[in-house]
Motif scaffolding. Structure first.
Motif, mmCIF file in Angstrom:
data_model
loop_
_atom_site.group_PDB
_atom_site.id
_atom_site.type_symbol
_atom_site.label_atom_id
_atom_site.label_comp_id
_atom_site.label_asym_id
_atom_site.label_seq_id
_atom_site.Cartn_x
_atom_site.Cartn_y
_atom_site.Cartn_z
ATOM 1 N N PHE A 7 39.341 25.507 43.179
ATOM 2 C CA PHE A 7 38.747 26.453 42.225
ATOM 3 C C PHE A 7 38.189 27.677 42.927
ATOM 4 N N MET A 8 37.460 27.394 44.000
ATOM 5 C CA MET A 8 36.852 28.487 44.757
ATOM 6 C C MET A 8 37.932 29.464 45.246
ATOM 7 N N PHE A 10 40.799 29.921 43.997
ATOM 8 C CA PHE A 10 41.363 30.584 42.832
ATOM 9 C C PHE A 10 40.495 31.767 42.403
ATOM 10 N N ILE A 11 39.173 31.513 42.427
ATOM 11 C CA ILE A 11 38.214 32.558 42.063
ATOM 12 C C ILE A 11 38.336 33.743 43.015
ATOM 13 N N SER A 14 41.461 35.660 42.281
ATOM 14 C CA SER A 14 41.363 36.454 41.056
ATOM 15 C C SER A 14 40.478 37.676 41.282
ATOM 16 N N CYS A 15 39.474 37.524 42.145
ATOM 17 C CA CYS A 15 38.604 38.645 42.460
ATOM 18 C C CYS A 15 39.375 39.755 43.158
ATOM 19 N N VAL A 17 42.501 40.344 42.973
ATOM 20 C CA VAL A 17 43.395 40.968 41.996
ATOM 21 C C VAL A 17 42.608 41.967 41.157
ATOM 22 N N ASN A 18 41.403 41.558 40.791
ATOM 23 C CA ASN A 18 40.520 42.392 39.995
ATOM 24 C C ASN A 18 40.251 43.728 40.693
ATOM 25 N N GLN A 21 42.775 46.421 40.392
ATOM 26 C CA GLN A 21 43.061 46.940 39.058
ATOM 27 C C GLN A 21 42.653 48.402 38.893
ATOM 28 N N ILE A 22 41.573 48.818 39.591
ATOM 29 C CA ILE A 22 41.068 50.184 39.443
ATOM 30 C C ILE A 22 41.513 51.030 40.635
ATOM 31 N N ASP A 53 43.096 52.774 35.364
ATOM 32 C CA ASP A 53 43.023 51.334 35.140
ATOM 33 C C ASP A 53 44.463 50.852 34.992
ATOM 34 N N LYS A 55 45.678 48.073 34.458
ATOM 35 C CA LYS A 55 45.902 47.078 33.399
ATOM 36 C C LYS A 55 46.236 47.760 32.079
ATOM 37 N N LYS A 180 40.118 50.496 44.278
ATOM 38 C CA LYS A 180 38.654 50.510 44.408
ATOM 39 C C LYS A 180 38.225 49.385 45.342
ATOM 40 N N SER B 14 34.783 30.056 36.603
ATOM 41 C CA SER B 14 36.001 30.695 37.116
ATOM 42 C C SER B 14 36.862 31.229 35.981
ATOM 43 N N LEU B 17 35.423 34.473 35.019
ATOM 44 C CA LEU B 17 35.773 35.486 36.010
ATOM 45 C C LEU B 17 37.202 35.963 35.815
ATOM 46 N N LEU B 18 38.074 35.002 35.592
ATOM 47 C CA LEU B 18 39.482 35.319 35.376
ATOM 48 C C LEU B 18 39.644 36.231 34.176
ATOM 49 N N GLY B 21 38.370 39.629 34.862
ATOM 50 C CA GLY B 21 39.269 40.242 35.825
ATOM 51 C C GLY B 21 40.521 40.801 35.163
ATOM 52 N N LEU B 30 35.791 52.952 32.280
ATOM 53 C CA LEU B 30 36.595 53.565 33.341
ATOM 54 C C LEU B 30 35.900 54.811 33.876
#
Lengths: 181, 317
Positions: A7-8, A10-11, A14-15, A17-18, A21-22, A53, A55, A180, B14, B17-18, B21, B30
């Motif tokens: 899980f960790m 994965f988090i 995902s971070c 990836v986040n 995004q910008i 953005d 996304k 970013k 999580s 967060l996902l 995200g 923005l």
């Protein structure tokens, strides 16, 4: 426990990836060119700010009018004082959306159209233009050229200099975006 | 049991967060990402549209490689004993005419050459001037006002009067023909429409009429109120500090009175040209004349129509 570790991980993923995004550019180049039989006038700024953005495809571009530099400084003074009225309307901005998929993970050139509102001299107008986006090395390089009709934004040209200033000016935008951090 | 709770909490966390995200940013969100361009310290520009108001200078200098060609004209008295319809409200006379060139050596340093007719007996004037922009006002008020220095030397080429030693032109040699002016021009742009100047001035005339002052201090004030994008009301006023007994003597001998020069006018800017239409009681255009030698009064109808046309050419490339 194994699950928790997964899980960790994965988090964390995902971070990251986040963060991708910008996309931000703080030294975007904007220039405009007016050409008539009488006179060519060009103003250049290298102090534009823009953010995308990936996304949603939303894009914002801002540039301070006083950051435009001219060869003839008296023109620069007139540009801010008489035409843009920079003390009242200090910033020109575009808010819009990139139409078309852009994948930051796949290097290549994307021809996209961008639609949105351009606000100059306090007057907003809908625009649609083509742009070239080049993705490479985790950066995005954007180029766009479009024409702005001065009268559309309530900028008056006095009859005495009517022949010196074009009805349409060509605007060029060049920006290199980084994710970013 | 405990680990199970932790696990499920982690799962929810999580997942959250996902979700965040992946969610798209709204335009407002923005916009927050975009570093606001710092307001920064910018120099205030265009405090005035021209290097001169009516009689006095503004803090403005030319930009580098710019040439300013300026023609100033002052007609005769509009009303009073020397005006009226017989003199076509002053248009039959011209009290002073000045043709001047200024050139910007740098954005802060302007030099000038001018020829003026001259309004009193002191005529055929040639002026060399230098103007240096010392400080510029900043938008954040770190520097609340602008400071410009002005200096000029005016030489009178008129034939010397050898018969009357008390005459203002009883010159003995070239040195007597020189007149110096030094000014500190303080200016502030209060808003895009409103600017003011305060100008402590010093005039030194190497030679004057008998008992007239060689040295004179004065203070000038000026203002500009822009009421359309290209039109403005301009005003300036000078207060010379005169020696009382000398003043009384001169006023008695010449049967005239000294007044303080006041000008009001309309400024029109067309992009390169600046036109002034003005009214002033001063007859002379040069500082060394209108500050110490204004002997006509607004109240007696001794004000005149005047104009100035300025054209700026840029040789920047």
């Amino acid at each position: 426990m194994k699950n928790t570790c997964l899980f960790m991980l994965f988090i964390l993923l995902s971070c990251s990836v986040n963060a991708q995004q910008i996309l931000i550019c703080n030294n975007a180049k904007a220039s405009f060119f007016s050409s008539t039989v009488m006179e060519d006038i060009e103003g250049k700024s290298a102090a534009g700010g823009s953010v995308i953005d990936t996304k949603s495809g939303n894009i914002i571009f801002k540039v301070k009018n006083t950051s435009f530099q001219f060869k003839k400084k008296l023109m620069q003074e007139h540009f801010n004082e008489n035409y843009m009225e920079s003390d009242k309307y200090p910033v020109s901005e575009f808010k819009g959306t990139i139409k078309g998929p852009v994948n930051m993970d796949v290097d290549g050139t994307y021809k996209v159209s961008i639609e949105g509102n351009l606000n100059i001299h306090g007057i907003s107008k809908a625009y649609k233009t083509q742009a070239d986006l080049v993705v490479g090395k985790g950066m995005l390089n954007a180029n766009a050229v479009f024409k702005v009709k001065i009268a559309d934004h309530g900028i008056e040209i006095p009859t005495l200099v009517f022949k010196n200033i074009a009805e349409y000016v060509e605007v060029r935008i060049q920006a290199t975006y980084l994710p970013k951090k | 049991m405990k680990t199970k709770i932790i696990k499920s909490r982690l799962l929810v966390f999580s997942a959250l967060l996902l979700l965040t995200g992946q969610a798209a940013f709204s335009q407002e969100e923005l916009e927050k990402e975009l570093a606001v361009p710092a307001a920064g310290r910018e120099k205030v520009s265009a405090t005035f549209k021209s290097t001169k108001l009516i009689n006095g200078h503004t803090n403005e200098t030319l930009f580098k490689n710019e040439l300013d060609f300026k023609v100033d004209h002052r007609f005769g008295d509009i009303a009073g004993s020397n005006g009226g319809i017989r003199k076509f409200f002053g248009l039959d006379n011209s009290t002073d005419v000045r043709i001047g060139f200024e050139y910007g050596l740098t954005d802060n340093l302007t030099i000038g050459l001018a020829r003026a007719k001259g309004a009193t007996a002191v005529q055929q004037l040639y002026e060399g001037s230098i103007k240096y922009r010392l400080l510029q006002q900043t938008t954040d008020n770190h520097i609340p006002f602008a400071v410009t220095l002005f200096g000029s030397n005016t030489i009178a080429a008129v034939t010397a009067n050898k018969d009357d030693a008390s005459s203002p032109i009883a010159y003995n040699g070239f040195k007597d023909r020189q007149n110096w002016v030094a000014q500190i021009i303080l200016a502030r742009k209060f808003s895009s429409n409103l600017s003011f100047t305060l100008t402590p001035s010093y005039v030194h005339r190497n030679f004057t009429a008998f008992r007239d002052q060689n040295d004179m201090f004065a203070i000038g004030v000026g203002g500009r109120f822009k009421f359309t994008r290209r039109m403005a009301l301009v005003v300036d006023y000078f207060l010379p500090f005169r020696d009382k007994s000398d003043k009384a003597y001169l006023e008695q001998v010449t049967a005239t009175k000294f007044y303080n020069p006041l000008g009001v006018g309309l400024e029109m800017e067309t992009g390169g040209h600046v036109f002034h239409l003005n009214f002033t009681n001063a007859t002379g255009i040069q500082e060394m004349q209108f500050i110490p030698q204004t002997t006509s009064s607004w109240l007696k109808g001794q004000y005149r129509w005047g104009f100035s046309i300025s054209r700026r050419f840029s040789f920047a490339h």
